[in-house]
Design a protein around this motif. Sequence first.
Motif, PDB file in Angstrom:
ATOM      1  N   ILE A 204      35.826  53.570  48.656  1.00  0.00           N
ATOM      2  CA  ILE A 204      35.236  52.399  47.999  1.00  0.00           C
ATOM      3  C   ILE A 204      34.738  52.776  46.607  1.00  0.00           C
ATOM      4  CG2 ILE A 204      33.400  50.673  48.124  1.00  0.00           C
ATOM      5  CD1 ILE A 204      33.517  50.939  51.176  1.00  0.00           C
TER       6      ILE A 204
ATOM      7  N   THR B  96      33.482  41.694  39.919  1.00  0.00           N
ATOM      8  CA  THR B  96      34.307  42.311  40.955  1.00  0.00           C
ATOM      9  C   THR B  96      33.491  42.278  42.242  1.00  0.00           C
ATOM     10  OG1 THR B  96      35.341  43.789  39.345  1.00  0.00           O
ATOM     11  CG2 THR B  96      35.579  44.366  41.676  1.00  0.00           C
TER      12      THR B  96
ATOM     13  N   ALA C 236      44.142  44.865  47.656  1.00  0.00           N
ATOM     14  CA  ALA C 236      43.430  46.034  47.131  1.00  0.00           C
ATOM     15  C   ALA C 236      44.380  47.208  46.928  1.00  0.00           C
ATOM     16  CB  ALA C 236      42.293  46.416  48.076  1.00  0.00           C
TER      17      ALA C 236
ATOM     18  N   VAL D 197      33.684  43.307  46.206  1.00  0.00           N
ATOM     19  CA  VAL D 197      34.438  44.055  47.212  1.00  0.00           C
ATOM     20  C   VAL D 197      33.876  43.722  48.584  1.00  0.00           C
ATOM     21  CG1 VAL D 197      35.102  45.893  45.643  1.00  0.00           C
ATOM     22  CG2 VAL D 197      33.001  46.131  46.960  1.00  0.00           C
TER      23      VAL D 197
ATOM     24  N   LEU E 192      38.291  45.660  51.251  1.00  0.00           N
ATOM     25  CA  LEU E 192      38.440  47.123  51.261  1.00  0.00           C
ATOM     26  C   LEU E 192      38.455  47.582  52.714  1.00  0.00           C
ATOM     27  CD1 LEU E 192      36.309  48.355  48.241  1.00  0.00           C
ATOM     28  CD2 LEU E 192      38.636  47.446  48.342  1.00  0.00           C
TER      29      LEU E 192
END
Length: 371
Positions: free
Chosen positions: A230, A183, A316, A185, A248
């Motif tokens: 986050i 993952t 997101a 971000v 994000l």
Amino acid sequence: MYTNRRKFLKDFSMVGAATFSIPFVLPNPISAVKLNVLVLGGTNFLGPAIVNSLVDEGHNVTLFNRGITNPDLFPKLSKIRGDRKKGISGYQNLERAKKIWDVVIDVWPQNPNFVQNAITILRNRAKHYVFVSSIAVYANYGPIGLDENTARRKGNNYEQGNYNLNKVLCEKAVEEAFPGQFTIVRPGAIVGDRDSGPFGRYLLNRIKNRKEILAPNSNDPVQLIDAQDIGRFIASCLEKRVGGHFNLIGPASKLGYKDMLVLAKKALKSKVSILWMDPKFLVEEVKLEPFMEIPFWIPITFDPEPGFYQISNKKAIRHGLAFTEYDETVKTSYLSFKEKRFIEEEGYDVVFGISEERENDIIARWKEKTK
């Protein structure tokens, strides 16, 4: 006019188009309900927000760091000491632990060598890798609505000081070592508790503690995100076993620069007088530089990269990104500044904003011009 912002992005600181725009459900469960999570870092700014979210959900968290930054945080959590700046040798204590992790979360690096060293140690001892990257990986901020499939900056070798390229190389290392099990971000401007940036220290401080401040009479778009949002999103992705790349970006609804100041003034119960000035006066007559000397302001009508604060967060949001109310973020950010709950970034000498003396001079000039 905007070369300093480009320089900031490069110094604060690619690889073709991103190829993982569609989120993927991990083929194998990461773990049962409780995850064994190793956080590399975890005690400065964003790290505590991530750790708190994991702990709140009942996961088993171990911190790997030097034990120097905020060493008293998280006294009940397991800690393994090591120094990533020492290369592979800095992981000796982690190697001795001989433990398998469901998830590794890498909060800090801008140096792909640090990421590659962590991968060397953990490739066969971790099921999933989470990496905190940045919107700085994108090659061009001209288009509106950049998404996770937007082309990244090009380059294959580490360049000291090139934050943008180095973050791309960090992403690439994770993608190659953990295919289908990562993952990544990509936050924009992060604010909130422990933020050392200009949101609390400059913008909110001026709103709360000055009698008058200058501001462009402009409502150009602004994007920022609370650190705790986050943290919650990462925890949610792990529990739902959703991987891939995610921008994000916040807040929940569109926020303009003028709105940002007015709402912050209200949240802080400030009596400051905001002098709304002609943007051309600020930029062309008194030569203030947007973004650097007027933090968070990018006048999109004459900016060659209007997409910088108009990046898409739709993906997101579809996968669970939720936002803290802006007034709460303002209060938290200001209190964090007031209580000095932040640490100066090592080697970080970028200065945002202008001095009080210069602001007073510009205010006097504006009043003379408009009387």
